[in-house]
Write an enzyme that holds these catalytic residues in place. Structure first.
Site, PDB file in Angstrom:
ATOM      1  N   ASP A 124       0.847  -1.193   0.000  1.00  0.00           N
ATOM      2  CA  ASP A 124       0.000   0.000   0.000  1.00  0.00           C
ATOM      3  C   ASP A 124       0.883   1.242   0.000  1.00  0.00           C
ATOM      4  O   ASP A 124       1.784   1.367   0.831  1.00  0.00           O
ATOM      5  CB  ASP A 124      -0.907  -0.006   1.239  1.00  0.00           C
ATOM      6  CG  ASP A 124      -2.061   0.988   1.112  1.00  0.00           C
ATOM      7  OD1 ASP A 124      -2.405   1.365  -0.023  1.00  0.00           O
ATOM      8  OD2 ASP A 124      -2.607   1.379   2.158  1.00  0.00           O
ATOM      9  N   TYR A 126       1.129   5.670  -0.343  1.00  0.00           N
ATOM     10  CA  TYR A 126       0.617   6.819   0.409  1.00  0.00           C
ATOM     11  C   TYR A 126       0.857   8.020  -0.497  1.00  0.00           C
ATOM     12  O   TYR A 126       1.606   8.913  -0.184  1.00  0.00           O
ATOM     13  CB  TYR A 126       1.440   6.898   1.705  1.00  0.00           C
ATOM     14  CG  TYR A 126       1.015   7.873   2.761  1.00  0.00           C
ATOM     15  CD1 TYR A 126      -0.247   7.806   3.346  1.00  0.00           C
ATOM     16  CD2 TYR A 126       1.906   8.836   3.234  1.00  0.00           C
ATOM     17  CE1 TYR A 126      -0.602   8.680   4.357  1.00  0.00           C
ATOM     18  CE2 TYR A 126       1.547   9.718   4.248  1.00  0.00           C
ATOM     19  CZ  TYR A 126       0.293   9.632   4.801  1.00  0.00           C
ATOM     20  OH  TYR A 126      -0.058  10.500   5.819  1.00  0.00           O
ATOM     21  N   HIS A 131      -4.017  13.957   0.702  1.00  0.00           N
ATOM     22  CA  HIS A 131      -4.251  13.082   1.872  1.00  0.00           C
ATOM     23  C   HIS A 131      -3.095  13.187   2.859  1.00  0.00           C
ATOM     24  O   HIS A 131      -3.323  13.366   4.069  1.00  0.00           O
ATOM     25  CB  HIS A 131      -4.422  11.633   1.407  1.00  0.00           C
ATOM     26  CG  HIS A 131      -4.495  10.648   2.529  1.00  0.00           C
ATOM     27  ND1 HIS A 131      -5.546  10.615   3.430  1.00  0.00           N
ATOM     28  CD2 HIS A 131      -3.631   9.676   2.931  1.00  0.00           C
ATOM     29  CE1 HIS A 131      -5.335   9.654   4.317  1.00  0.00           C
ATOM     30  NE2 HIS A 131      -4.186   9.069   4.045  1.00  0.00           N
ATOM     31  N   ARG A 140       0.323  16.301  13.062  1.00  0.00           N
ATOM     32  CA  ARG A 140       1.671  16.804  13.331  1.00  0.00           C
ATOM     33  C   ARG A 140       1.678  18.321  13.303  1.00  0.00           C
ATOM     34  O   ARG A 140       1.009  18.951  14.096  1.00  0.00           O
ATOM     35  CB  ARG A 140       2.673  16.198  12.334  1.00  0.00           C
ATOM     36  CG  ARG A 140       2.962  14.719  12.599  1.00  0.00           C
ATOM     37  CD  ARG A 140       4.104  14.194  11.733  1.00  0.00           C
ATOM     38  NE  ARG A 140       3.782  14.312  10.301  1.00  0.00           N
ATOM     39  CZ  ARG A 140       3.127  13.380   9.608  1.00  0.00           C
ATOM     40  NH1 ARG A 140       2.752  12.272  10.182  1.00  0.00           N
ATOM     41  NH2 ARG A 140       2.857  13.544   8.335  1.00  0.00           N
ATOM     42  N   GLU A 197     -10.706   3.778   3.458  1.00  0.00           N
ATOM     43  CA  GLU A 197      -9.787   4.587   2.661  1.00  0.00           C
ATOM     44  C   GLU A 197     -10.109   4.317   1.200  1.00  0.00           C
ATOM     45  O   GLU A 197     -10.064   3.174   0.742  1.00  0.00           O
ATOM     46  CB  GLU A 197      -8.322   4.245   2.992  1.00  0.00           C
ATOM     47  CG  GLU A 197      -7.947   4.723   4.394  1.00  0.00           C
ATOM     48  CD  GLU A 197      -6.455   4.659   4.706  1.00  0.00           C
ATOM     49  OE1 GLU A 197      -5.738   3.866   4.046  1.00  0.00           O
ATOM     50  OE2 GLU A 197      -6.002   5.397   5.601  1.00  0.00           O
ATOM     51  N   ASP A 231      -9.284   0.266   1.761  1.00  0.00           N
ATOM     52  CA  ASP A 231      -8.332  -0.135   2.795  1.00  0.00           C
ATOM     53  C   ASP A 231      -8.932   0.219   4.166  1.00  0.00           C
ATOM     54  O   ASP A 231      -8.624   1.252   4.752  1.00  0.00           O
ATOM     55  CB  ASP A 231      -7.005   0.601   2.565  1.00  0.00           C
ATOM     56  CG  ASP A 231      -5.947   0.233   3.583  1.00  0.00           C
ATOM     57  OD1 ASP A 231      -6.074  -0.825   4.216  1.00  0.00           O
ATOM     58  OD2 ASP A 231      -4.992   1.012   3.747  1.00  0.00           O
ATOM     59  N   GLN A 238      -4.855   2.165  15.208  1.00  0.00           N
ATOM     60  CA  GLN A 238      -3.711   2.675  14.443  1.00  0.00           C
ATOM     61  C   GLN A 238      -2.923   3.710  15.244  1.00  0.00           C
ATOM     62  O   GLN A 238      -1.690   3.671  15.287  1.00  0.00           O
ATOM     63  CB  GLN A 238      -4.231   3.307  13.142  1.00  0.00           C
ATOM     64  CG  GLN A 238      -3.142   3.806  12.192  1.00  0.00           C
ATOM     65  CD  GLN A 238      -3.736   4.385  10.908  1.00  0.00           C
ATOM     66  OE1 GLN A 238      -4.950   4.409  10.718  1.00  0.00           O
ATOM     67  NE2 GLN A 238      -2.879   4.856  10.013  1.00  0.00           N
ATOM     68  N   TYR A 242       1.021   2.374  15.847  1.00  0.00           N
ATOM     69  CA  TYR A 242       1.787   2.545  14.598  1.00  0.00           C
ATOM     70  C   TYR A 242       3.247   2.947  14.788  1.00  0.00           C
ATOM     71  O   TYR A 242       4.049   2.811  13.856  1.00  0.00           O
ATOM     72  CB  TYR A 242       1.079   3.516  13.646  1.00  0.00           C
ATOM     73  CG  TYR A 242       1.389   4.980  13.849  1.00  0.00           C
ATOM     74  CD1 TYR A 242       0.778   5.699  14.865  1.00  0.00           C
ATOM     75  CD2 TYR A 242       2.289   5.641  13.011  1.00  0.00           C
ATOM     76  CE1 TYR A 242       1.049   7.035  15.041  1.00  0.00           C
ATOM     77  CE2 TYR A 242       2.570   6.985  13.197  1.00  0.00           C
ATOM     78  CZ  TYR A 242       1.952   7.681  14.210  1.00  0.00           C
ATOM     79  OH  TYR A 242       2.233   8.999  14.387  1.00  0.00           O
ATOM     80  N   THR A 347      -4.853   6.383   0.074  1.00  0.00           N
ATOM     81  CA  THR A 347      -6.100   7.153   0.076  1.00  0.00           C
ATOM     82  C   THR A 347      -6.051   8.264  -0.972  1.00  0.00           C
ATOM     83  O   THR A 347      -5.079   9.016  -1.034  1.00  0.00           O
ATOM     84  CB  THR A 347      -6.330   7.776   1.471  1.00  0.00           C
ATOM     85  OG1 THR A 347      -6.224   6.751   2.431  1.00  0.00           O
ATOM     86  CG2 THR A 347      -7.684   8.431   1.556  1.00  0.00           C
TER      87      THR A 347
HETATM   88 CA    CA Z   1      -4.128   2.937   2.860  1.00  0.00          CA
END
Ligand code: CA
Length: 411
Positions: A124, A126, A131, A140, A197, A231, A238, A242, A347
């Site tokens: 997967d 990103y 996104h 953040r 997602e 997804d 998460q 993570y 996503t």
């Molecule tokens: Ca994903």
């Protein structure tokens, strides 16, 4: 081209599409395609003379996955697709009477579509800048939303292939560890922040050897086709799990794909330019030509009572990193690809809030709930809800689509 088969207005399955899938009926499997609401059994087709001249291996369509068929290579699979188009076309060079007395055609509602490929490995990415930026702002630093590597490489991780399921499969809400804000120890229970997602996945169509790399120039030779991909993500699990290695149990409990693989050839006339990449990327990630695709995407939440709300309208063309760059990056270290591997986009969020591809973004961390037609609201997905994704291309009167990518959440 115009098929002699009936094609309802706005069907995803026009004569221009001819995607590949696998159906099951009475315990037997066959490769198939679809035109309008008619399934075309390719194993039965092979018993007519339409594929004569291609020297297809006996029984190639009489299987529960498309892997062996895809392994024949693009030259063969493209020829099969063209012959099907010709055979179903009014006035095509093949005599339509060829199907008389056969069981090639089956009404769509009489079959069960199954997972069309054996997925060896799943990755997967990103790759949507919108996104990644949204997530960066929420979790953040709004001033430095993208991490330093993001504009230089398509960030990705290795996912889990075993839990990828076909549209229509119910999704059991996952349980796991979470750390509630302000708590001094973690708790265990069903996820309270189950999300989707909106993604697209592509299927690898050609093996590489360990140590071999794929250039952006050659990458399309290795891409068989695309499908819709949800997804499923448990945000509360998460958030706690993570660090430092990335997604694990929050992601690997299920992902849903649409049952039809739409070929790159079918998508050819929907190519568009991708976003300008600034700063300039390293030479192995540079590419020429239009590598993005104008694929309209939507997500609806449908309640157990059938009340439906469209929560996202996005487009695959927004992707910052394209599939060729993803594949070039994935193999630049010599990692080998195998037929049936699935690489998902990440996503797909667009520039405006109505184009965001997850509830996390749409409801902005729960601060802007979605109002449902029945008066309830959603910050995440509730038990009984179905998440319904759709994807389609439309240009110059030609339309092709991906079919349903639906999953109902159960408690
Ligand atoms: Ca994903």
């Amino acid at each position: 081209m115009q098929s002699f088969l009936d094609i309802p207005h706005h069907s995803d399955f026009t004569i221009h599409n001819i995607p590949f899938g696998v159906y099951s009926k009475d315990g037997h499997f066959s490769a198939c395609t679809r035109v309008g609401d008619t399934i075309i059994d390719l194993n039965q087709c092979a018993h007519t003379r339409i594929f004569d001249g291609l020297s297809l291996p006996k029984g190639i369509f009489n299987k529960s996955t498309l892997n062996d068929f895809i392994s024949l290579g693009k030259q063969t699979t493209t020829a099969v697709r063209k012959l099907i188009q010709e055979a179903l076309n009014i006035g095509g060079f093949l005599d339509n009477d060829i199907f008389k007395g056969t069981s090639v055609f089956i009404p769509n509602d009489q079959v069960q579509m199954v997972l069309p490929i054996h997925i060896g490995d799943y990755t997967d990415f990103y790759s949507s800048k919108e996104h990644a930026t949204n997530v960066g702002i929420m979790f953040r630093d709004p001033a430095n939303a993208l991490l330093p590597n993001w504009l230089h490489l398509p960030v990705g991780y290795h996912g889990r292939a075993s839990s990828i399921v076909v549209s229509g499969t119910e999704i059991k809400r996952p349980s796991g560890q979470t750390m509630v804000d302000g708590a001094d120890k973690p708790s265990f229970g069903p996820s309270k922040q189950l999300d989707f997602e909106l993604e697209m996945g592509f299927v690898i169509g050609k093996n590489t050897q360990l140590g071999e790399t794929i250039s952006t120039h050659d990458a399309e030779d290795y891409i068989f086709g695309l499908m819709l991909f949800n997804d499923w993500s448990a945000r509360d699990i998460q958030k706690w799990e993570y660090v430092p290695l990335g997604p694990f149990l929050a992601k690997n409990f299920a992902s849903t794909i649409s049952p039809w693989i739409v070929t790159l050839e079918a998508l050819e006339s929907f190519r568009v330019a991708g976003p300008t990449q600034d700063p300039e990327v390293l030479p192995y990630l540079q590419y020429e030509g239009d590598k993005n695709y104008d694929i309209h995407l939507s997500v609806d939440i449908v309640t157990a009572q059938g009340d439906s709300k469209r929560v996202s309208t996005s487009n695959f063309k927004y992707m910052y990193w394209n599939m060729c760059q993803q594949l070039a990056h994935h193999t630049v270290n010599g990692c080998n690809m195998r037929v049936g591997d699935l690489l998902a986009s990440g996503t797909i969020s667009g520039p405006t809030p109505d184009a965001y591809g997850s509830m996390l973004e749409i409801c902005w961390k729960g601060t802007k709930p979605v109002q449902m037609p029945d008066g309830t609201e959603r910050k995440f997905i509730l038990d009984g809800d179905t998440v319904a994704m759709r994807g389609w291309c439309e240009k110059d009167g030609i339309r092709i689509g991906f079919g349903a990518c639906d999953g109902k959440v159960i408690g």
